[in-house]
Scaffold this motif. Structure first.
Motif, PDB file in Angstrom:
ATOM      1  N   GLU A 164       1.742  -5.238   2.784  1.00  0.00           N
ATOM      2  CA  GLU A 164       0.459  -5.798   3.183  1.00  0.00           C
ATOM      3  C   GLU A 164       0.141  -7.102   2.465  1.00  0.00           C
ATOM      4  O   GLU A 164      -0.674  -7.895   2.943  1.00  0.00           O
ATOM      5  CB  GLU A 164      -0.655  -4.783   2.900  1.00  0.00           C
ATOM      6  N   HIS A 165       0.781  -7.327   1.321  1.00  0.00           N
ATOM      7  CA  HIS A 165       0.511  -8.546   0.536  1.00  0.00           C
ATOM      8  C   HIS A 165       1.833  -9.241   0.189  1.00  0.00           C
ATOM      9  O   HIS A 165       2.217  -9.318  -0.989  1.00  0.00           O
ATOM     10  CB  HIS A 165      -0.258  -8.192  -0.738  1.00  0.00           C
ATOM     11  N   PRO A 166       2.545  -9.748   1.197  1.00  0.00           N
ATOM     12  CA  PRO A 166       3.869 -10.344   0.940  1.00  0.00           C
ATOM     13  C   PRO A 166       3.836 -11.591   0.063  1.00  0.00           C
ATOM     14  O   PRO A 166       4.842 -11.936  -0.557  1.00  0.00           O
ATOM     15  CB  PRO A 166       4.376 -10.676   2.358  1.00  0.00           C
ATOM     16  N   ASP A 167       2.679 -12.274   0.020  1.00  0.00           N
ATOM     17  CA  ASP A 167       2.583 -13.501  -0.776  1.00  0.00           C
ATOM     18  C   ASP A 167       2.118 -13.237  -2.209  1.00  0.00           C
ATOM     19  O   ASP A 167       1.991 -14.185  -2.994  1.00  0.00           O
ATOM     20  CB  ASP A 167       1.600 -14.482  -0.110  1.00  0.00           C
ATOM     21  N   ALA A 168       1.852 -11.976  -2.542  1.00  0.00           N
ATOM     22  CA  ALA A 168       1.336 -11.666  -3.883  1.00  0.00           C
ATOM     23  C   ALA A 168       2.439 -11.563  -4.927  1.00  0.00           C
ATOM     24  O   ALA A 168       2.159 -11.541  -6.120  1.00  0.00           O
ATOM     25  CB  ALA A 168       0.531 -10.368  -3.859  1.00  0.00           C
ATOM     26  N   GLY A 169       3.701 -11.493  -4.495  1.00  0.00           N
ATOM     27  CA  GLY A 169       4.814 -11.393  -5.450  1.00  0.00           C
ATOM     28  C   GLY A 169       4.746 -10.148  -6.304  1.00  0.00           C
ATOM     29  O   GLY A 169       5.020 -10.193  -7.510  1.00  0.00           O
ATOM     30  N   LEU A 170       4.391  -9.011  -5.709  1.00  0.00           N
ATOM     31  CA  LEU A 170       4.230  -7.781  -6.477  1.00  0.00           C
ATOM     32  C   LEU A 170       5.570  -7.247  -6.970  1.00  0.00           C
ATOM     33  O   LEU A 170       6.555  -7.220  -6.234  1.00  0.00           O
ATOM     34  CB  LEU A 170       3.544  -6.716  -5.630  1.00  0.00           C
ATOM     35  N   THR A 171       5.583  -6.827  -8.231  1.00  0.00           N
ATOM     36  CA  THR A 171       6.754  -6.214  -8.852  1.00  0.00           C
ATOM     37  C   THR A 171       6.310  -4.944  -9.578  1.00  0.00           C
ATOM     38  O   THR A 171       5.309  -4.951 -10.292  1.00  0.00           O
ATOM     39  CB  THR A 171       7.410  -7.167  -9.872  1.00  0.00           C
ATOM     40  N   VAL A 172       7.042  -3.869  -9.365  1.00  0.00           N
ATOM     41  CA  VAL A 172       6.727  -2.620 -10.068  1.00  0.00           C
ATOM     42  C   VAL A 172       7.214  -2.723 -11.507  1.00  0.00           C
ATOM     43  O   VAL A 172       8.406  -2.885 -11.762  1.00  0.00           O
ATOM     44  CB  VAL A 172       7.388  -1.414  -9.371  1.00  0.00           C
ATOM     45  N   GLN A 190       2.149   0.674 -12.414  1.00  0.00           N
ATOM     46  CA  GLN A 190       1.727  -0.633 -12.904  1.00  0.00           C
ATOM     47  C   GLN A 190       2.454  -1.711 -12.118  1.00  0.00           C
ATOM     48  O   GLN A 190       3.682  -1.690 -12.010  1.00  0.00           O
ATOM     49  CB  GLN A 190       2.021  -0.778 -14.394  1.00  0.00           C
ATOM     50  N   LEU A 191       1.679  -2.639 -11.568  1.00  0.00           N
ATOM     51  CA  LEU A 191       2.228  -3.712 -10.753  1.00  0.00           C
ATOM     52  C   LEU A 191       1.901  -5.068 -11.366  1.00  0.00           C
ATOM     53  O   LEU A 191       0.778  -5.291 -11.829  1.00  0.00           O
ATOM     54  CB  LEU A 191       1.652  -3.657  -9.334  1.00  0.00           C
ATOM     55  N   ARG A 192       2.869  -5.951 -11.362  1.00  0.00           N
ATOM     56  CA  ARG A 192       2.632  -7.333 -11.794  1.00  0.00           C
ATOM     57  C   ARG A 192       2.573  -8.218 -10.562  1.00  0.00           C
ATOM     58  O   ARG A 192       3.453  -8.150  -9.696  1.00  0.00           O
ATOM     59  CB  ARG A 192       3.739  -7.819 -12.728  1.00  0.00           C
ATOM     60  N   ALA A 193       1.509  -9.027 -10.474  1.00  0.00           N
ATOM     61  CA  ALA A 193       1.352  -9.971  -9.366  1.00  0.00           C
ATOM     62  C   ALA A 193       1.807 -11.355  -9.798  1.00  0.00           C
ATOM     63  O   ALA A 193       1.929 -11.651 -10.993  1.00  0.00           O
ATOM     64  CB  ALA A 193      -0.096 -10.007  -8.893  1.00  0.00           C
ATOM     65  N   GLU A 194       2.032 -12.207  -8.820  1.00  0.00           N
ATOM     66  CA  GLU A 194       2.601 -13.523  -9.102  1.00  0.00           C
ATOM     67  C   GLU A 194       1.658 -14.406  -9.899  1.00  0.00           C
ATOM     68  O   GLU A 194       2.085 -15.198 -10.720  1.00  0.00           O
ATOM     69  CB  GLU A 194       2.977 -14.213  -7.793  1.00  0.00           C
ATOM     70  N   ASN A 195       0.358 -14.274  -9.673  1.00  0.00           N
ATOM     71  CA  ASN A 195      -0.619 -15.098 -10.376  1.00  0.00           C
ATOM     72  C   ASN A 195      -1.990 -14.423 -10.317  1.00  0.00           C
ATOM     73  O   ASN A 195      -2.133 -13.314  -9.775  1.00  0.00           O
ATOM     74  CB  ASN A 195      -0.675 -16.518  -9.778  1.00  0.00           C
ATOM     75  N   VAL A 196      -2.994 -15.106 -10.843  1.00  0.00           N
ATOM     76  CA  VAL A 196      -4.346 -14.544 -10.901  1.00  0.00           C
ATOM     77  C   VAL A 196      -4.923 -14.368  -9.503  1.00  0.00           C
ATOM     78  O   VAL A 196      -5.567 -13.349  -9.209  1.00  0.00           O
ATOM     79  CB  VAL A 196      -5.247 -15.445 -11.761  1.00  0.00           C
ATOM     80  N   ASP A 197      -4.713 -15.347  -8.627  1.00  0.00           N
ATOM     81  CA  ASP A 197      -5.233 -15.233  -7.261  1.00  0.00           C
ATOM     82  C   ASP A 197      -4.628 -14.033  -6.533  1.00  0.00           C
ATOM     83  O   ASP A 197      -5.303 -13.371  -5.739  1.00  0.00           O
ATOM     84  CB  ASP A 197      -4.948 -16.514  -6.480  1.00  0.00           C
ATOM     85  N   ALA A 198      -3.364 -13.761  -6.799  1.00  0.00           N
ATOM     86  CA  ALA A 198      -2.706 -12.612  -6.175  1.00  0.00           C
ATOM     87  C   ALA A 198      -3.330 -11.306  -6.657  1.00  0.00           C
ATOM     88  O   ALA A 198      -3.493 -10.353  -5.885  1.00  0.00           O
ATOM     89  CB  ALA A 198      -1.210 -12.633  -6.466  1.00  0.00           C
ATOM     90  N   VAL A 199      -3.683 -11.242  -7.951  1.00  0.00           N
ATOM     91  CA  VAL A 199      -4.367 -10.054  -8.477  1.00  0.00           C
ATOM     92  C   VAL A 199      -5.696  -9.862  -7.753  1.00  0.00           C
ATOM     93  O   VAL A 199      -6.046  -8.747  -7.344  1.00  0.00           O
ATOM     94  CB  VAL A 199      -4.592 -10.180  -9.994  1.00  0.00           C
ATOM     95  N   ARG A 200      -6.444 -10.953  -7.573  1.00  0.00           N
ATOM     96  CA  ARG A 200      -7.731 -10.867  -6.873  1.00  0.00           C
ATOM     97  C   ARG A 200      -7.540 -10.349  -5.441  1.00  0.00           C
ATOM     98  O   ARG A 200      -8.310  -9.528  -4.948  1.00  0.00           O
ATOM     99  CB  ARG A 200      -8.411 -12.241  -6.846  1.00  0.00           C
ATOM    100  N   GLN A 201      -6.506 -10.842  -4.777  1.00  0.00           N
ATOM    101  CA  GLN A 201      -6.254 -10.466  -3.388  1.00  0.00           C
ATOM    102  C   GLN A 201      -5.970  -8.973  -3.262  1.00  0.00           C
ATOM    103  O   GLN A 201      -6.578  -8.277  -2.435  1.00  0.00           O
ATOM    104  CB  GLN A 201      -5.064 -11.265  -2.859  1.00  0.00           C
TER     105      GLN A 201
END
Length: 269
Positions: A164-172, A190-201
């Motif tokens: 659902e969030h292909p641009d968020a760069g999610l990594t387990v 626990q998931l790491r997103a690509e940046n702060v905006d991705a976390v918000r999304q």
């Protein structure tokens, strides 16, 4: 412009034009492959299969093999794949059913809507929750069965979020599961997103509040961290991501830190 400059300019521009042409050709080739994937899904299944979110895949494939994939549903782990072996001139539409417990994929050729339903029905019967009656003693494999089901739930959620969030760069980053014969603890991922905006999304989709904090400005740089936490379908989801502050933001943060330090020193005096 002298001869050297003219030659270098011509070389650079020609390389740029060639790269643009190659990129355009690659995009067109991918688009054509996806058209073939949707056509195969329509012929073997139905229009609804062709309307799925088909994506061209390039990672971890053998040489001469091309592949497109489409999740059947964001909350499920199964997906359709259209694979072409160019060396052997073989094309196939298949259902891939990942098994989180055994870490293997069940791959079945799909030639009809009836066959797809049969395969999905077998999988649903296989992974359904064990019948836990309060008056019954748990079976000898109760903890293992519960672990398999919980692992499948966590895997489905992770795949759903990344789909659902292909641009968020999610990594387990981390998964925590605890099971015993009488029950289970709350699973955590626990998931790491690509940046702060991705976390918000992603946090907005989960209904989670984002908390921001900034590190001290050192050596002319500073980091802004974003964290969010939510419980979804009984699974605790922790998100994190960061970004490097701009030069102006770092300068302003450093000024705030210096002011705070001076105020603190004055108070102590």
């Amino acid at each position: 412009m002298n001869l050297i400059e003219l030659a270098l300019t011509t070389y650079t521009e020609s390389n740029a034009e060639r790269a643009d042409t190659e990129d355009d050709m690659a995009r067109e080739a991918r688009a054509e492959f996806l058209r073939h994937a949707r056509a195969s899904a329509t012929t073997n299944l139905c229009e609804a299969a062709a309307a799925l979110d088909w994506r061209y895949v390039t990672d971890n494939l053998p040489d001469d093999v091309e592949e497109a994939r489409a999740l059947l549903d964001p909350v499920r782990t199964e997906y359709l794949r259209y694979r072409v072996d160019n060396a052997r001139e073989i094309a196939a539409l298949e259902l891939v059913q990942p098994c989180a417990a055994c870490r293997t994929d069940r791959i079945s050729a799909v030639t009809s809507l009836f066959q797809l339903g049969q395969l999905l029905n077998e999988e649903q019967s296989h992974v359904q929750e064990p019948d836990r009656n309060a008056d019954q003693e748990p079976g000898p494999l109760a903890a293992l069965e519960q672990l398999e089901n919980t692992t499948a739930r966590v895997a489905r959620l992770a795949r759903r979020l990344t789909a659902e969030h292909p641009d968020a760069g999610l990594t387990v980053r981390f998964v925590s599961l605890y099971e015993n014969e009488h029950g289970s603890g709350e699973p955590e991922i626990q998931l790491r997103a690509e940046n702060v905006d991705a976390v918000r999304q992603v946090a907005a989709a989960l209904g989670a509040e984002v908390k921001l904090h900034r590190s001290e400005a050192r050596y002319g740089t500073a980091i802004e961290h974003a964290d969010a936490s939510a419980t979804y379908d009984g699974i605790k989801v922790d998100l994190t991501g960061y970004r490097t502050l701009t030069a102006d933001e770092t300068e302003a943060l450093l000024a705030e830190q210096n002011q705070a330090a001076e105020t603190s020193a004055g108070g102590e005096g």
